[in-house]
Design an enzyme around this catalytic site. Sequence first.
Site, PDB file in Angstrom:
ATOM      1  N   CYS A  74     -15.407 -14.844 -17.995  1.00  0.00           N
ATOM      2  CA  CYS A  74     -15.218 -16.019 -17.147  1.00  0.00           C
ATOM      3  C   CYS A  74     -16.128 -17.114 -17.681  1.00  0.00           C
ATOM      4  CB  CYS A  74     -15.579 -15.659 -15.715  1.00  0.00           C
ATOM      5  SG  CYS A  74     -15.520 -17.074 -14.617  1.00  0.00           S
ATOM      6  N   CYS A 199     -11.053 -23.828 -14.614  1.00  0.00           N
ATOM      7  CA  CYS A 199     -11.188 -22.493 -15.209  1.00  0.00           C
ATOM      8  C   CYS A 199     -11.761 -22.665 -16.624  1.00  0.00           C
ATOM      9  CB  CYS A 199      -9.825 -21.816 -15.253  1.00  0.00           C
ATOM     10  SG  CYS A 199      -9.824 -20.257 -16.146  1.00  0.00           S
TER      11      CYS A 199
END
EC number: 5.1.1.7
Length: 260
Positions: A74, A199
């Site tokens: 991530c 993101c």
Amino acid sequence: MQFDFLKYQGTGNDFIIADNRKQLYNELSTETVRHLCDRKFGIGADGLILLNNSITHDFEMQYFNADGNIGSMCGNGGRCIVQFAHDNGIVKDSYVFEAADGLHEANITQQKIVQLKMNPVNAVQYFNDYSVLNTGSPHYVSYGVGVKNKDVFAEGKAIRYNETFSKEGINVNFVEVMGANNIFVRTYERGVENETASCGTGVTAAALMYPQNSIGANNIQINTIGGNLNVTFNKINDQQFDNIYLCGPASFVFKGSIQI
Ligand SMILES: N[C@H](CCC[C@H](N)C(=O)O)C(=O)O
């Protein structure tokens, strides 16, 4: 037991982060993580991150998606855990930490921008109107127009659950060119199963696929719903990219504790 956490956000991608160096949280179940990330019944977050001990490097980042499953890398979470480490006693000029996809270097600039080095990309699948690549997590990248008014939830979900991608899942990025080396990105995230404000691995994938990029050094400005990011990279050829940095702010929001 009591779960002590801090909440961080990086361009609106928000995470519950807990210091697990005393190994109190080794046994978090899928249901517990899902509950903690739930915005109505829990704390609320796009993901949960544990800062674990590392024998060889500064720390290990263990990332869970909001659905409770262990996630892949991530990017925004990586930026947030570096800021978390810095704010919580791991103060260094530069960091090296372990994550799901290997080692990452990072540093925080004087302007409080976290610069996170991403792993090289060695394969890209190009199709007519989209491409698929892995920047630590798998991404579908589609350049087009009208991204601001797109139904990212419905269109992203349809792609994520189509025959090709449903088993492993994929993050779906809709990208629009805003100007020279400037793009706008909206992402439907696997594991959150919704659009997030930004993101990190997604904007990285989108930047690498910028249509007018050139062999050699590139610097792409990215606008997301949650704020602005910057990705720099070296393009070797259409398949290979290295020296990739994801850069942007990451901030502490609040801390608390909850019974689990
Ligand atoms: N929000 C993350 C992506 C998490 C990856 C996850 N959604 C998955 O691929 O399962 C980021 O900033 O890169």
